[in-house]
Design a protein around this motif. Structure first.
Motif, mmCIF file in Angstrom:
data_model
loop_
_atom_site.group_PDB
_atom_site.id
_atom_site.type_symbol
_atom_site.label_atom_id
_atom_site.label_comp_id
_atom_site.label_asym_id
_atom_site.label_seq_id
_atom_site.Cartn_x
_atom_site.Cartn_y
_atom_site.Cartn_z
ATOM 1 N N LYS A 234 38.819 40.639 26.248
ATOM 2 C CA LYS A 234 38.613 39.698 27.347
ATOM 3 C C LYS A 234 39.743 39.812 28.370
ATOM 4 O O LYS A 234 40.826 40.298 28.071
ATOM 5 C CB LYS A 234 38.587 38.261 26.821
ATOM 6 C CG LYS A 234 37.372 37.935 25.997
ATOM 7 C CD LYS A 234 37.357 36.482 25.641
ATOM 8 C CE LYS A 234 36.107 36.126 24.839
ATOM 9 N NZ LYS A 234 36.094 34.720 24.459
ATOM 10 N N LYS A 235 39.449 39.332 29.583
ATOM 11 C CA LYS A 235 40.500 39.220 30.582
ATOM 12 C C LYS A 235 41.490 38.160 30.113
ATOM 13 O O LYS A 235 41.130 37.222 29.411
ATOM 14 C CB LYS A 235 39.921 38.834 31.940
ATOM 15 C CG LYS A 235 39.121 39.957 32.580
ATOM 16 C CD LYS A 235 38.672 39.590 33.968
ATOM 17 C CE LYS A 235 39.768 39.489 34.978
ATOM 18 N NZ LYS A 235 40.400 40.737 35.373
ATOM 19 N N GLU B 293 43.100 35.808 31.637
ATOM 20 C CA GLU B 293 42.835 34.453 32.128
ATOM 21 C C GLU B 293 41.785 33.745 31.262
ATOM 22 O O GLU B 293 41.959 32.587 30.865
ATOM 23 C CB GLU B 293 42.354 34.563 33.577
ATOM 24 C CG GLU B 293 42.144 33.256 34.267
ATOM 25 C CD GLU B 293 41.709 33.472 35.712
ATOM 26 O OE1 GLU B 293 40.777 32.775 36.138
ATOM 27 O OE2 GLU B 293 42.294 34.327 36.402
ATOM 28 N N LYS B 294 40.712 34.456 30.927
ATOM 29 C CA LYS B 294 39.654 33.894 30.083
ATOM 30 C C LYS B 294 40.146 33.679 28.653
ATOM 31 O O LYS B 294 39.826 32.664 28.010
ATOM 32 C CB LYS B 294 38.452 34.836 30.102
ATOM 33 C CG LYS B 294 37.320 34.446 29.185
ATOM 34 C CD LYS B 294 36.417 33.420 29.813
ATOM 35 C CE LYS B 294 35.165 33.226 28.985
ATOM 36 N NZ LYS B 294 35.132 31.987 28.262
ATOM 37 N N ASP C 117 46.973 39.724 37.265
ATOM 38 C CA ASP C 117 45.590 39.333 37.554
ATOM 39 C C ASP C 117 44.582 40.351 37.030
ATOM 40 O O ASP C 117 43.406 40.027 36.880
ATOM 41 C CB ASP C 117 45.391 39.138 39.053
ATOM 42 C CG ASP C 117 46.209 37.961 39.570
ATOM 43 O OD1 ASP C 117 46.397 37.006 38.788
ATOM 44 O OD2 ASP C 117 46.664 38.010 40.726
ATOM 45 N N SER C 118 45.023 41.577 36.769
ATOM 46 C CA SER C 118 44.102 42.611 36.300
ATOM 47 C C SER C 118 44.384 43.024 34.852
ATOM 48 O O SER C 118 44.061 44.130 34.454
ATOM 49 C CB SER C 118 44.182 43.833 37.220
ATOM 50 O OG SER C 118 45.481 44.374 37.185
ATOM 51 N N VAL D 69 43.880 42.899 30.756
ATOM 52 C CA VAL D 69 42.834 42.695 29.760
ATOM 53 C C VAL D 69 43.482 42.826 28.382
ATOM 54 O O VAL D 69 44.385 43.644 28.193
ATOM 55 C CB VAL D 69 41.706 43.747 29.923
ATOM 56 C CG1 VAL D 69 40.714 43.680 28.793
ATOM 57 C CG2 VAL D 69 41.019 43.569 31.246
ATOM 58 N N ASP E 11 43.734 44.444 25.328
ATOM 59 C CA ASP E 11 43.259 45.729 24.832
ATOM 60 C C ASP E 11 43.132 45.702 23.311
ATOM 61 O O ASP E 11 42.116 46.103 22.757
ATOM 62 C CB ASP E 11 44.221 46.835 25.278
ATOM 63 C CG ASP E 11 43.735 48.211 24.904
ATOM 64 O OD1 ASP E 11 42.511 48.412 24.920
ATOM 65 O OD2 ASP E 11 44.567 49.085 24.597
ATOM 66 N N GLU F 296 46.461 47.011 31.888
ATOM 67 C CA GLU F 296 46.040 46.820 33.276
ATOM 68 C C GLU F 296 44.850 47.709 33.572
ATOM 69 O O GLU F 296 44.881 48.912 33.297
ATOM 70 C CB GLU F 296 47.207 47.170 34.214
ATOM 71 C CG GLU F 296 46.953 46.848 35.662
ATOM 72 C CD GLU F 296 48.149 47.172 36.517
ATOM 73 O OE1 GLU F 296 48.410 46.430 37.468
ATOM 74 O OE2 GLU F 296 48.815 48.197 36.256
ATOM 75 N N GLU G 52 40.031 47.226 39.162
ATOM 76 C CA GLU G 52 38.805 46.502 39.447
ATOM 77 C C GLU G 52 37.752 47.481 39.975
ATOM 78 O O GLU G 52 38.006 48.223 40.915
ATOM 79 C CB GLU G 52 39.060 45.415 40.504
ATOM 80 C CG GLU G 52 40.022 44.338 40.052
ATOM 81 C CD GLU G 52 39.465 43.497 38.917
ATOM 82 O OE1 GLU G 52 38.244 43.254 38.889
ATOM 83 O OE2 GLU G 52 40.264 43.068 38.075
#
Length: 126
Positions: A39-40, A42-43, A79-80, A82, A84, A121, A124
Protein backbone atom coordinates in the motif's frame (compact mmCIF):
# COMPACT_ATOMS: atom_id res chain seq x y z
CA UNK A 1 42.40 6.27 6.78
CA UNK A 2 39.05 5.43 8.39
CA UNK A 3 36.73 2.54 7.92
CA UNK A 4 35.25 1.80 4.51
CA UNK A 5 31.64 2.78 3.91
CA UNK A 6 29.17 -0.07 4.38
CA UNK A 7 27.25 -1.06 1.25
CA UNK A 8 23.52 -0.32 1.18
CA UNK A 9 21.25 -3.21 2.12
CA UNK A 10 18.37 -1.98 -0.01
CA UNK A 11 18.04 -0.33 -3.43
CA UNK A 12 18.85 3.34 -4.08
CA UNK A 13 15.16 4.27 -4.14
CA UNK A 14 14.29 2.47 -0.86
CA UNK A 15 14.68 2.92 2.88
CA UNK A 16 14.50 0.45 5.75
CA UNK A 17 13.51 0.48 9.42
CA UNK A 18 13.46 -2.27 12.04
CA UNK A 19 11.55 -2.68 15.26
CA UNK A 20 13.08 -5.10 17.71
CA UNK A 21 11.88 -6.65 20.96
CA UNK A 22 8.19 -6.05 20.29
CA UNK A 23 6.25 -7.77 23.04
CA UNK A 24 3.79 -9.77 20.95
CA UNK A 25 3.89 -13.06 19.12
CA UNK A 26 5.15 -13.10 15.52
CA UNK A 27 1.85 -14.58 14.37
CA UNK A 28 -0.18 -11.66 15.74
CA UNK A 29 2.33 -9.11 14.44
CA UNK A 30 2.24 -10.67 10.97
CA UNK A 31 -1.54 -10.18 10.81
CA UNK A 32 -0.96 -6.42 11.14
CA UNK A 33 1.98 -6.46 8.71
CA UNK A 34 -0.26 -8.05 6.07
CA UNK A 35 -2.56 -5.03 6.26
CA UNK A 36 0.07 -2.65 4.90
CA UNK A 37 2.07 -4.68 2.37
CA UNK A 38 1.99 -3.06 -1.09
CA UNK A 39 0.00 0.00 0.00
CA UNK A 40 0.92 3.65 -0.29
CA UNK A 41 2.41 4.97 2.95
CA UNK A 42 -0.39 7.49 3.46
CA UNK A 43 -3.06 4.76 3.21
CA UNK A 44 -1.03 2.35 5.38
CA UNK A 45 -0.68 4.94 8.16
CA UNK A 46 -4.43 5.57 8.08
CA UNK A 47 -5.15 1.84 8.29
CA UNK A 48 -2.80 1.41 11.24
CA UNK A 49 -4.20 4.44 13.05
CA UNK A 50 -7.73 3.06 13.02
CA UNK A 51 -6.87 -0.61 13.46
CA UNK A 52 -8.21 -2.21 16.63
CA UNK A 53 -5.20 -4.49 17.07
CA UNK A 54 -2.69 -3.64 19.81
CA UNK A 55 0.30 -4.50 17.60
CA UNK A 56 -0.75 -1.79 15.11
CA UNK A 57 0.78 0.91 17.35
CA UNK A 58 4.23 -0.71 17.17
CA UNK A 59 3.98 -1.28 13.40
CA UNK A 60 2.96 2.36 12.93
CA UNK A 61 6.05 3.54 14.84
CA UNK A 62 8.33 1.45 12.64
CA UNK A 63 6.59 2.63 9.46
CA UNK A 64 6.98 6.27 10.50
CA UNK A 65 10.65 5.60 11.22
CA UNK A 66 11.10 4.12 7.72
CA UNK A 67 9.45 7.21 6.19
CA UNK A 68 11.73 9.48 8.24
CA UNK A 69 14.78 7.49 7.11
CA UNK A 70 13.67 7.83 3.49
CA UNK A 71 13.21 11.57 3.80
CA UNK A 72 16.22 12.53 5.91
CA UNK A 73 18.87 9.94 5.02
CA UNK A 74 18.10 9.12 1.40
CA UNK A 75 16.35 12.28 0.07
CA UNK A 76 13.27 10.42 -1.20
CA UNK A 77 9.90 12.05 -1.86
CA UNK A 78 7.54 10.94 0.93
CA UNK A 79 4.42 11.49 -1.19
CA UNK A 80 5.43 8.73 -3.62
CA UNK A 81 6.48 6.07 -1.08
CA UNK A 82 4.98 2.58 -1.08
CA UNK A 83 5.44 -0.18 1.51
CA UNK A 84 7.58 -2.57 -0.52
CA UNK A 85 8.20 -5.21 2.16
CA UNK A 86 6.96 -5.81 5.69
CA UNK A 87 8.17 -9.02 7.27
CA UNK A 88 8.19 -10.38 10.79
CA UNK A 89 10.70 -12.54 12.63
CA UNK A 90 11.00 -14.24 15.99
CA UNK A 91 13.05 -12.82 18.82
CA UNK A 92 13.60 -13.98 22.40
CA UNK A 93 11.03 -15.92 24.41
CA UNK A 94 10.69 -15.24 28.15
CA UNK A 95 9.86 -18.38 30.06
CA UNK A 96 7.77 -18.15 33.21
CA UNK A 97 6.26 -20.80 35.48
CA UNK A 98 2.88 -21.08 37.11
CA UNK A 99 2.21 -23.55 39.95
CA UNK A 100 -0.36 -26.25 39.23
CA UNK A 101 -1.92 -28.95 41.33
CA UNK A 102 -0.06 -31.98 42.74
CA UNK A 103 3.34 -30.27 42.72
CA UNK A 104 3.45 -29.78 38.97
CA UNK A 105 4.22 -26.62 37.06
CA UNK A 106 2.63 -24.90 34.08
CA UNK A 107 4.88 -23.32 31.51
CA UNK A 108 4.09 -19.78 30.32
CA UNK A 109 5.88 -18.55 27.19
CA UNK A 110 6.04 -14.82 26.54
CA UNK A 111 7.33 -14.38 22.97
CA UNK A 112 8.93 -11.27 21.50
CA UNK A 113 9.19 -10.52 17.80
CA UNK A 114 10.75 -8.06 15.39
CA UNK A 115 9.49 -6.37 12.25
CA UNK A 116 11.32 -4.98 9.23
CA UNK A 117 9.64 -2.48 6.91
CA UNK A 118 11.09 -1.39 3.56
CA UNK A 119 9.53 1.59 1.78
CA UNK A 120 10.25 2.26 -1.88
CA UNK A 121 9.80 5.36 -4.03
CA UNK A 122 7.73 4.74 -7.15
CA UNK A 123 7.14 7.06 -10.07
CA UNK A 124 3.57 8.17 -10.64
CA UNK A 125 2.11 6.65 -13.82
CA UNK A 126 0.30 9.32 -15.87
Amino acid sequence: MGQKKNPRRVAENAALAKGRLIRTSPQKLNLVAQLIRGKKVEKALADLTFSRKRAAREVKKVLMSAVANAENNHDLDIDSLVVDQAYVGRNIVMKRWSPRGRGRVGRILKPFSEITIVVKEVEEAA
